[in-house]
Motif scaffolding. Structure first.
Motif, short mmCIF file in Angstrom:
data_model
loop_
_atom_site.label_atom_id
_atom_site.label_comp_id
_atom_site.label_asym_id
_atom_site.label_seq_id
_atom_site.Cartn_x
_atom_site.Cartn_y
_atom_site.Cartn_z
N GLY A 164 18.90 5.14 7.33
CA GLY A 164 18.44 3.85 7.82
C GLY A 164 16.97 3.77 8.17
N PHE A 165 16.21 4.83 7.90
CA PHE A 165 14.78 4.81 8.20
C PHE A 165 14.03 4.18 7.02
CE2 PHE A 165 16.40 8.03 11.06
CZ PHE A 165 15.70 7.78 12.23
N TRP A 166 14.14 2.87 6.93
CA TRP A 166 13.60 2.15 5.77
C TRP A 166 12.09 2.31 5.63
CZ3 TRP A 166 9.86 -1.39 6.91
CH2 TRP A 166 9.82 -1.87 8.21
N MET A 167 11.40 2.52 6.75
CA MET A 167 9.95 2.65 6.68
C MET A 167 9.53 3.92 5.94
SD MET A 167 7.19 2.47 9.82
CE MET A 167 5.43 2.36 9.49
N ALA A 168 10.44 4.88 5.81
CA ALA A 168 10.11 6.12 5.11
C ALA A 168 9.68 5.85 3.68
CB ALA A 168 11.31 7.07 5.13
N GLU A 169 10.14 4.75 3.11
CA GLU A 169 9.75 4.39 1.75
C GLU A 169 8.25 4.21 1.62
OE1 GLU A 169 10.91 0.96 -1.58
OE2 GLU A 169 11.88 0.99 0.38
N TYR A 170 7.59 3.91 2.73
CA TYR A 170 6.16 3.62 2.71
C TYR A 170 5.32 4.77 3.29
CZ TYR A 170 8.21 -0.93 1.98
OH TYR A 170 8.97 -1.97 1.48
N LEU A 171 5.97 5.86 3.68
CA LEU A 171 5.26 6.99 4.24
C LEU A 171 4.90 7.98 3.14
CD1 LEU A 171 7.45 7.79 7.39
CD2 LEU A 171 5.47 6.27 7.23
N SER A 172 3.71 8.53 3.20
CA SER A 172 3.30 9.56 2.25
C SER A 172 3.08 10.87 3.00
CB SER A 172 2.02 9.14 1.51
OG SER A 172 1.59 10.19 0.67
N ILE A 173 4.14 11.68 3.11
CA ILE A 173 3.96 12.95 3.80
C ILE A 173 3.10 13.89 2.96
CG2 ILE A 173 6.12 12.75 5.10
CD1 ILE A 173 7.34 14.81 3.17
N SER A 174 3.15 13.75 1.63
CA SER A 174 2.38 14.65 0.78
C SER A 174 0.88 14.46 0.95
CB SER A 174 2.78 14.45 -0.69
OG SER A 174 4.12 14.82 -0.89
N ILE A 220 -2.09 -1.17 6.82
CA ILE A 220 -1.80 -2.57 7.13
C ILE A 220 -3.02 -3.26 7.72
CG2 ILE A 220 -0.42 -4.09 8.62
CD1 ILE A 220 1.87 -2.05 8.31
N LEU A 221 -3.70 -2.56 8.65
CA LEU A 221 -4.91 -3.14 9.25
C LEU A 221 -5.98 -3.38 8.19
CD1 LEU A 221 -5.21 -1.04 12.55
CD2 LEU A 221 -4.60 -3.47 12.35
N ARG A 222 -6.11 -2.42 7.27
CA ARG A 222 -7.11 -2.58 6.21
C ARG A 222 -6.79 -3.78 5.33
NH1 ARG A 222 -6.62 2.05 4.45
NH2 ARG A 222 -5.53 1.81 2.48
N LYS A 223 -5.52 -3.95 5.00
CA LYS A 223 -5.11 -5.08 4.18
C LYS A 223 -5.31 -6.40 4.92
CE LYS A 223 -4.02 -3.06 0.42
NZ LYS A 223 -4.80 -3.33 -0.81
N GLN A 224 -5.08 -6.37 6.22
CA GLN A 224 -5.30 -7.59 7.01
C GLN A 224 -6.78 -7.96 7.00
OE1 GLN A 224 -3.54 -6.34 10.72
NE2 GLN A 224 -1.62 -7.42 10.30
N ARG A 225 -7.65 -6.95 7.09
CA ARG A 225 -9.09 -7.22 7.04
C ARG A 225 -9.49 -7.78 5.67
NH1 ARG A 225 -9.49 -2.39 10.29
NH2 ARG A 225 -9.75 -1.13 8.40
N GLU A 226 -8.87 -7.22 4.62
CA GLU A 226 -9.16 -7.72 3.28
C GLU A 226 -8.71 -9.17 3.13
OE1 GLU A 226 -7.37 -5.10 0.50
OE2 GLU A 226 -8.74 -3.43 0.92
N GLN A 227 -7.54 -9.48 3.71
CA GLN A 227 -7.06 -10.85 3.65
C GLN A 227 -7.99 -11.79 4.41
OE1 GLN A 227 -3.02 -10.84 5.02
NE2 GLN A 227 -2.24 -9.77 3.21
N SER A 228 -8.52 -11.30 5.54
CA SER A 228 -9.46 -12.12 6.31
C SER A 228 -10.73 -12.37 5.50
CB SER A 228 -9.81 -11.42 7.62
OG SER A 228 -8.67 -11.29 8.45
N ALA A 229 -11.18 -11.31 4.80
CA ALA A 229 -12.36 -11.48 3.95
C ALA A 229 -12.09 -12.46 2.83
CB ALA A 229 -12.78 -10.12 3.38
N ALA A 230 -10.88 -12.37 2.26
CA ALA A 230 -10.52 -13.30 1.19
C ALA A 230 -10.44 -14.73 1.72
CB ALA A 230 -9.19 -12.89 0.58
N ALA A 231 -9.89 -14.87 2.91
CA ALA A 231 -9.80 -16.21 3.51
C ALA A 231 -11.19 -16.79 3.75
CB ALA A 231 -9.02 -16.14 4.82
#
Length: 315
Positions: A164-174, A220-231
């Motif tokens: 049930g740890f769905w966020m693991a799909e987005y984690l890169s341990i490697s 996520i923070l980086r993408k939010q900043r990019e979205q702000s720049a795009a806006a």
């Protein structure tokens, strides 16, 4: 990508991303490793509702190593007694001797039984710790001629998602392990030299997971900043807002972040889940607007940003 790079794939992350997004076939050994990992990670969900069996582990290993082994017959089977191996450092010093091949069938079945145990049984093991131990045991037993590390990390993700740890799909341990591979190796060695106490490996992997989670938050923070720049580029009433849509905006931001990057219609279509015609119209629209240039590589059209794109957008 980083799971393959950890095992020696020389392909750069950007080239690998372009390959996966464009849908082109791998061109070399490193790209094939990355492509196989991508395919298996995409297919993990179909195994989540099924118990782990030696057969399913063989299938995972076969998919991970297809086209990457010196002897293709080694994919999806145990190493043989004549293929017993040792783990050495760069100086040739023996670090670990895995169990003999004759023991592998029994050990893998025991691992599957452990992986399939309920987390609410008499002897509770936290599901994250269970996933880490599965990772450890595949690496320790080295049941295959090659591809053990990739298989071990894949089964870690399988166990995490199954619990049930769905966020693991987005984690890169490697990506974390790749920055300090010696610590990864030492966590195995400390366990082996202290009567099999996996506390060392568990502790190390928990630190890795926490760092990987932080990496997701930073992304996520980086993408939010990019979205702000795009806006900001598309603020209401601006001339630019009347010329491009949100998909074209994403292309331009990507081009600014990765100077010299090539884009294709198929890559854009896959990234945004749109039709071929819509993706084509988006890219040609940027060419018509003077933001991108177009050329041909083989049979495919490629698009790349004009020189001074940032200055052009700001103006």
């Amino acid at each position: 990508m980083t799971s393959s790079q950890l095992e020696g794939a020389a392909t750069t992350t950007q080239v690998a991303k372009d390959m996966l997004r464009s849908g082109r076939q791998p061109r070399d050994y490193g790209e094939r490793m990355i492509y196989n990992n991508y395919v298996v990670m995409r297919e993990l969900k179909r195994w989540l509702d099924k118990p782990l069996t030696p057969s399913s582990i063989f299938e995972i290993h076969r998919k991970l190593t297809e086209g990457t082994l010196e002897n293709p017959d080694c994919a999806g089977r145990f190493r043989l007694p004549t293929e017993d191996i040792v783990i050495e450092d760069e100086r040739g010093r023996v670090l670990h001797i895995p169990p003999h091949a004759d023991e592998l069938a029994q050990r893998l079945q025991a691992l599957c039984d452990f992986a399939n145990e309920s987390d609410d049984g008499e002897h509770f093991i936290h599901p994250v710790v269970r996933a880490i131990i599965i990772h450890f045991q595949i690496g320790y037993d080295h049941p295959f001629v090659d591809g053990n590390g990739r298989t071990a990390r894949t089964l870690f993700y399988w166990s995490m998602l199954r619990s049930g740890f769905w966020m693991a799909e987005y984690l890169s341990i490697s990506s974390i392990l790749r920055k300090a591979p010696a610590q990864y190796v030492r966590s195995y060695l400390y366990t082996e030299t202290d009567e099999g106490d996996t506390t060392y490996f568990v502790s190390h992997q928990l630190d890795v997971i926490l760092e990987a989670i932080e990496g997701v938050h930073q992304y996520i923070l980086r993408k939010q900043r990019e979205q702000s720049a795009a806006a900001a580029l598309l603020k209401p009433g601006s001339r630019l807002a009347q010329q491009i849509n949100h998909r074209q905006r994403a292309i331009l931001l990507n081009a600014m972040k990765n100077p010299g990057k090539r884009f294709t219609i198929e890559m854009h279509r896959k990234s945004h889940g749109t039709s071929y015609q819509t993706a084509r119209t988006d890219l040609l629209g940027l060419v018509d607007g003077g933001f991108m240039n177009q050329s041909r590589e083989g049979k495919a059209f490629v698009f790349f940003a004009v020189e001074g794109l940032q200055k052009k957008l700001n103006s």
